[in-house]
Scaffold this motif. Sequence first.
Motif: not given
Length: 395
Positions: A124-144
């Motif tokens: 449950l993502l409230a911390n939007k800064e995670t996506l702003v700082v490293a969105g590509g890496i985070f979304m890839a980690a979610v998928r993998r």
Amino acid sequence: MKAMQQVCVLGATGSIGTSTLDVLARHPERFSVFALSGARSVERLFEQCRAFRPRYAVMVDEAAANDLRGRIKGAGLATEVLSGAQALVEVAGHADVDIVVAAIVGAAGLPSALAAARTGKRILLANKETLVVAGGIFMAAVRRGGATLLPVDSEHNAIFQALPREFVGDLEAVGVRSLWLTASGGPFRTLAKEAMERATPEQACAHPNWVMGPKISVDSATMMNKGLEVIEAHWLFNARADQIRVLVHPQSVVHSLVEYRDGSVLAQLGTPDMRTPIAYALGFPERIAAGVDGLDLFKRGLSFEAPDLERFPCVRLAFQALESGGAAAAALNAANEVAVEAFLARRCGFGAIAAAIEAVLDRLAGHAAGSLEDLLEADRAARSAAREFLDAARS
Ligand code: NDP
Ligand code: MG
């Protein structure tokens, strides 16, 4: 789904954290609290441990952790107290955890959110800064990692609700033309530019519709919050910058809208209360009670207006960072965190926030962004550039 879900609430002592615990307490047959975290608020975390009996409590600050340990022991609770930032990563990725609520403020929330992604949690993502700082890496980690990502930020939660269930990252394929993010306009929506320059932290934190932590309250006053949300929407919904629109809606009742190719516009509405998106994400795909009053549309008029990008340059800067790509968004976020902290501590004026971000973006435009380490390095470089800019502006 398992009968009892184990929940880890990161940032439990904050505004989103407390709202989350309020919802969890309404469903004791469904959710059990596995871990809670705070940075320094010992008293509040202790009270939460007493009420929810988690297996772990993490206090980032070492001295605060010791203090909490003493109180836990004195009260005869079984909760184990951990300390340090690494402990956040450990509880977020713990094998017994099903749901991670990422509600730490700022880029400090990134490592634990990444750990939850890599270990396949429902996030449950409230911390939007995670996506702003490293969105590509985070979304890839979610998928993998096979994680399930559910946005808690009210606008993105609204868009998630207004998109068809079959949406898997291709907006064109489901007939979407644009995503419309609504913004309240914050406490300075109608204030003249000169008066904004003199604004105090108290005025900036007095949000008309929402009670939130101090950082996001200032972000709301500068409208950088909407800027960060534009970048957040880009990553969550694989939306190009030209598919994301910002609309000022002072009542904060329409939480966002999705415009389809055939002219249909679907919106999600509700009383402004973060327990609604939190409960939606906790229960998904079921709807569970959130303790939120029904929306009385007889008593509310709804209005909309265009954002004033001249008085609120942060929205423009965020679009600029999104279009530049690379490390620009990480630099934007870092400069913003430093400037907001300085403003809250009365070390700079309100107008210096946008000025510092713009200066840092110009300086860090070409920074490498290939890896997480590159992005964290850009974050550090942007923080020191922002500090330099603010120091120079004061002297
Ligand atoms: P708060 O300031 O109220 O709470 C922040 C939480 O993070 C607290 O638990 C705090 O602990 C903890 N924390 C602070 N610094 C650190 C750190 N360095 N390391 C680990 N933990 C830390 O913030 P909000 O609840 O308002 O916001 C949390 C996140 O949710 C932000 O990213 C915000 O943008 C987002 N969000 C918030 C909304 C809202 O309505 N509040 C709406 C949509 C998104 P302590 O209390 O001990 O300092
Ligand atoms: Mg929001």
